[in-house]
Scaffold this motif. Structure first.
Motif, short mmCIF file in Angstrom:
data_model
loop_
_atom_site.label_atom_id
_atom_site.label_comp_id
_atom_site.label_asym_id
_atom_site.label_seq_id
_atom_site.Cartn_x
_atom_site.Cartn_y
_atom_site.Cartn_z
N ALA A 30 5.07 7.40 -14.04
CA ALA A 30 6.28 7.05 -13.30
C ALA A 30 6.42 5.54 -13.17
O ALA A 30 7.52 4.99 -13.29
CB ALA A 30 6.25 7.70 -11.92
N GLY A 31 5.30 4.85 -12.93
CA GLY A 31 5.34 3.41 -12.79
C GLY A 31 6.20 2.98 -11.61
O GLY A 31 6.50 3.77 -10.70
N GLY A 32 6.59 1.70 -11.61
CA GLY A 32 7.51 1.19 -10.60
C GLY A 32 7.06 1.46 -9.18
O GLY A 32 5.88 1.32 -8.83
N LEU A 33 8.01 1.86 -8.35
CA LEU A 33 7.75 2.09 -6.94
C LEU A 33 6.71 3.17 -6.72
O LEU A 33 5.85 3.05 -5.83
CB LEU A 33 9.05 2.46 -6.23
CG LEU A 33 8.94 2.84 -4.74
CD1 LEU A 33 8.42 1.66 -3.93
CD2 LEU A 33 10.27 3.33 -4.22
N TRP A 34 6.73 4.23 -7.54
CA TRP A 34 5.82 5.35 -7.33
C TRP A 34 4.37 4.94 -7.56
O TRP A 34 3.48 5.31 -6.78
CB TRP A 34 6.20 6.52 -8.23
CG TRP A 34 7.51 7.13 -7.89
CD1 TRP A 34 8.68 7.05 -8.60
CD2 TRP A 34 7.81 7.89 -6.71
NE1 TRP A 34 9.68 7.72 -7.94
CE2 TRP A 34 9.18 8.24 -6.78
CE3 TRP A 34 7.06 8.29 -5.60
CZ2 TRP A 34 9.81 8.99 -5.79
CZ3 TRP A 34 7.69 9.04 -4.61
CH2 TRP A 34 9.04 9.37 -4.71
N PHE A 35 4.12 4.19 -8.62
CA PHE A 35 2.76 3.74 -8.87
C PHE A 35 2.32 2.75 -7.80
O PHE A 35 1.17 2.80 -7.34
CB PHE A 35 2.66 3.10 -10.25
CG PHE A 35 1.26 2.70 -10.63
CD1 PHE A 35 0.29 3.67 -10.85
CD2 PHE A 35 0.90 1.36 -10.75
CE1 PHE A 35 -1.02 3.32 -11.20
CE2 PHE A 35 -0.39 1.01 -11.10
CZ PHE A 35 -1.35 1.98 -11.32
N THR A 36 3.22 1.87 -7.41
CA THR A 36 2.89 0.91 -6.35
C THR A 36 2.51 1.62 -5.07
O THR A 36 1.51 1.28 -4.42
CB THR A 36 4.09 -0.03 -6.10
OG1 THR A 36 4.35 -0.79 -7.27
CG2 THR A 36 3.79 -0.98 -4.94
N LEU A 37 3.30 2.62 -4.68
CA LEU A 37 3.00 3.36 -3.45
C LEU A 37 1.69 4.14 -3.56
O LEU A 37 0.94 4.23 -2.59
CB LEU A 37 4.15 4.31 -3.12
CG LEU A 37 5.44 3.65 -2.62
CD1 LEU A 37 6.54 4.70 -2.42
CD2 LEU A 37 5.20 2.88 -1.33
N LEU A 38 1.42 4.70 -4.74
CA LEU A 38 0.17 5.43 -4.93
C LEU A 38 -1.03 4.50 -4.74
O LEU A 38 -1.97 4.82 -3.99
CB LEU A 38 0.14 6.04 -6.34
CG LEU A 38 -1.17 6.74 -6.74
CD1 LEU A 38 -1.45 7.92 -5.82
CD2 LEU A 38 -1.12 7.20 -8.20
N VAL A 39 -1.00 3.34 -5.40
CA VAL A 39 -2.10 2.39 -5.27
C VAL A 39 -2.19 1.86 -3.84
O VAL A 39 -3.29 1.70 -3.29
CB VAL A 39 -1.94 1.24 -6.27
CG1 VAL A 39 -3.03 0.19 -6.06
CG2 VAL A 39 -2.00 1.76 -7.70
N ALA A 40 -1.04 1.59 -3.22
CA ALA A 40 -1.03 1.07 -1.85
C ALA A 40 -1.64 2.09 -0.88
O ALA A 40 -2.39 1.72 0.03
CB ALA A 40 0.39 0.71 -1.43
N CYS A 41 -1.33 3.37 -1.08
CA CYS A 41 -1.89 4.40 -0.20
C CYS A 41 -3.39 4.55 -0.42
O CYS A 41 -4.15 4.74 0.55
CB CYS A 41 -1.18 5.72 -0.44
SG CYS A 41 0.52 5.77 0.19
N ILE A 42 -3.82 4.49 -1.67
CA ILE A 42 -5.26 4.55 -1.95
C ILE A 42 -5.96 3.35 -1.33
O ILE A 42 -7.03 3.48 -0.72
CB ILE A 42 -5.52 4.60 -3.47
CG1 ILE A 42 -5.04 5.95 -4.04
CG2 ILE A 42 -7.01 4.40 -3.78
CD1 ILE A 42 -5.09 6.04 -5.54
N GLY A 43 -5.36 2.17 -1.48
CA GLY A 43 -5.93 0.97 -0.86
C GLY A 43 -6.03 1.10 0.65
O GLY A 43 -7.05 0.75 1.26
N GLY A 44 -4.97 1.63 1.26
CA GLY A 44 -5.01 1.85 2.71
C GLY A 44 -6.10 2.82 3.11
O GLY A 44 -6.80 2.63 4.11
N GLY A 45 -6.28 3.88 2.31
CA GLY A 45 -7.34 4.84 2.60
C GLY A 45 -8.72 4.23 2.48
O GLY A 45 -9.62 4.52 3.29
#
Length: 254
Positions: A30-45
């Motif tokens: 998907a890239g874009g916003l979806w990939f950014t949000l996925l990585v951001a959520c993993i980072g937050g976790g």
């Protein structure tokens, strides 16, 4: 160790790995916003787990720090380049100030995680899906080869004081697997980069193992059945992503 002891956790590890790979592929595609949000959520976790490990007496800080990290990683992709570093470092500084001890460990490790996550997002944006696929393949191949070679061959420990289960046979097996991935994706320069990236991933694994031994915990959390927590699963990925970001910024990728 009996065969059951060696391989008893394998089915659950495989099932969890399949789910993680499916989610990861969808995010990378998907890239874009979806990939950014996925990585951001993993980072937050991961920061949530780090806060719980290093600040058990400050458990109430863990959730806010996780949310702050997610917001900072997402926000860093929306602001000018000169403002990115302060935004990425801010959660590490805020979290460190909340602790009574181990502030330096927290600050340094949290900052490294933030930079690694941002580097992973940047790799997808600037170099495309194939480069992220290469990085993930290198880390997974190194981890899987290290797991099986280490358990089958055994032998001397790689760094017993930090990671008592890791062997030299598994470590070298991981390098060989990473080199094969590099050869599949490109020529000799990428083979060498793949081996170096695998080593960086192993150092990321060792760094997280050192923190767990320091705090006396077995797993960073129990979020992922058979794997422990997000840090337990993505520590090598973070080390590898940080290394690739540094290489890319310093000399460029092949």
């Amino acid at each position: 160790m009996s065969a059951a002891g060696k391989w008893g956790d394998l089915p659950m590890r495989i099932l969890s790995a399949i789910v993680m790979v499916a989610v990861g592929i969808a995010g990378v595609w998907a890239g874009g916003l979806w990939f950014t949000l996925l990585v951001a959520c993993i980072g937050g976790g991961m920061i949530w787990e780090l806060s719980r490990m290093l600040g058990p007496d400050r458990e109430r800080m863990a959730v806010p720090m996780g949310l702050l990290t997610t917001a900072a990683l997402w926000g860093a992709t929306l602001i000018p380049g000169e403002a990115v570093l302060p935004v990425l470092i801010a959660p590490a500084i805020v979290g460190a100030t909340q602790l009574h001890k181990d502030r330096l460990i927290y600050g340094a490790y949290a900052a490294a995680l933030m930079l690694a996550c941002y580097g992973l997002i940047g790799l997808r944006v600037e170099h495309g899906m194939m480069w992220v696929g290469w990085l993930v393949a290198v880390v997974i191949a190194s981890d899987v080869a290290g797991y099986f070679v280490g358990r089958i061959v055994g032998g001397p420990k790689f760094w017993p004081k930090v990671s008592p289960k890791k062997t030299w046979s598994g470590t070298v097996g991981g390098w060989v697997a990473a080199g094969i991935v590099g050869a599949a994706f490109g020529g000799l320069p990428l083979v060498l980069l793949s081996v170096a990236t695998a080593f960086a991933g192993q150092m990321g694994d060792a760094a997280e193992s050192a923190i767990k031994r320091h705090t006396g915990v077995k797993d960073s959390s129990n979020l992922i059945p058979g794997h422990g927590g997000l840090l337990d699963r993505f520590d090598a990925m973070m080390g590898a992503a940080l290394f690739v970001m540094i290489v890319g910024s310093a000399v460029g990728l092949p």
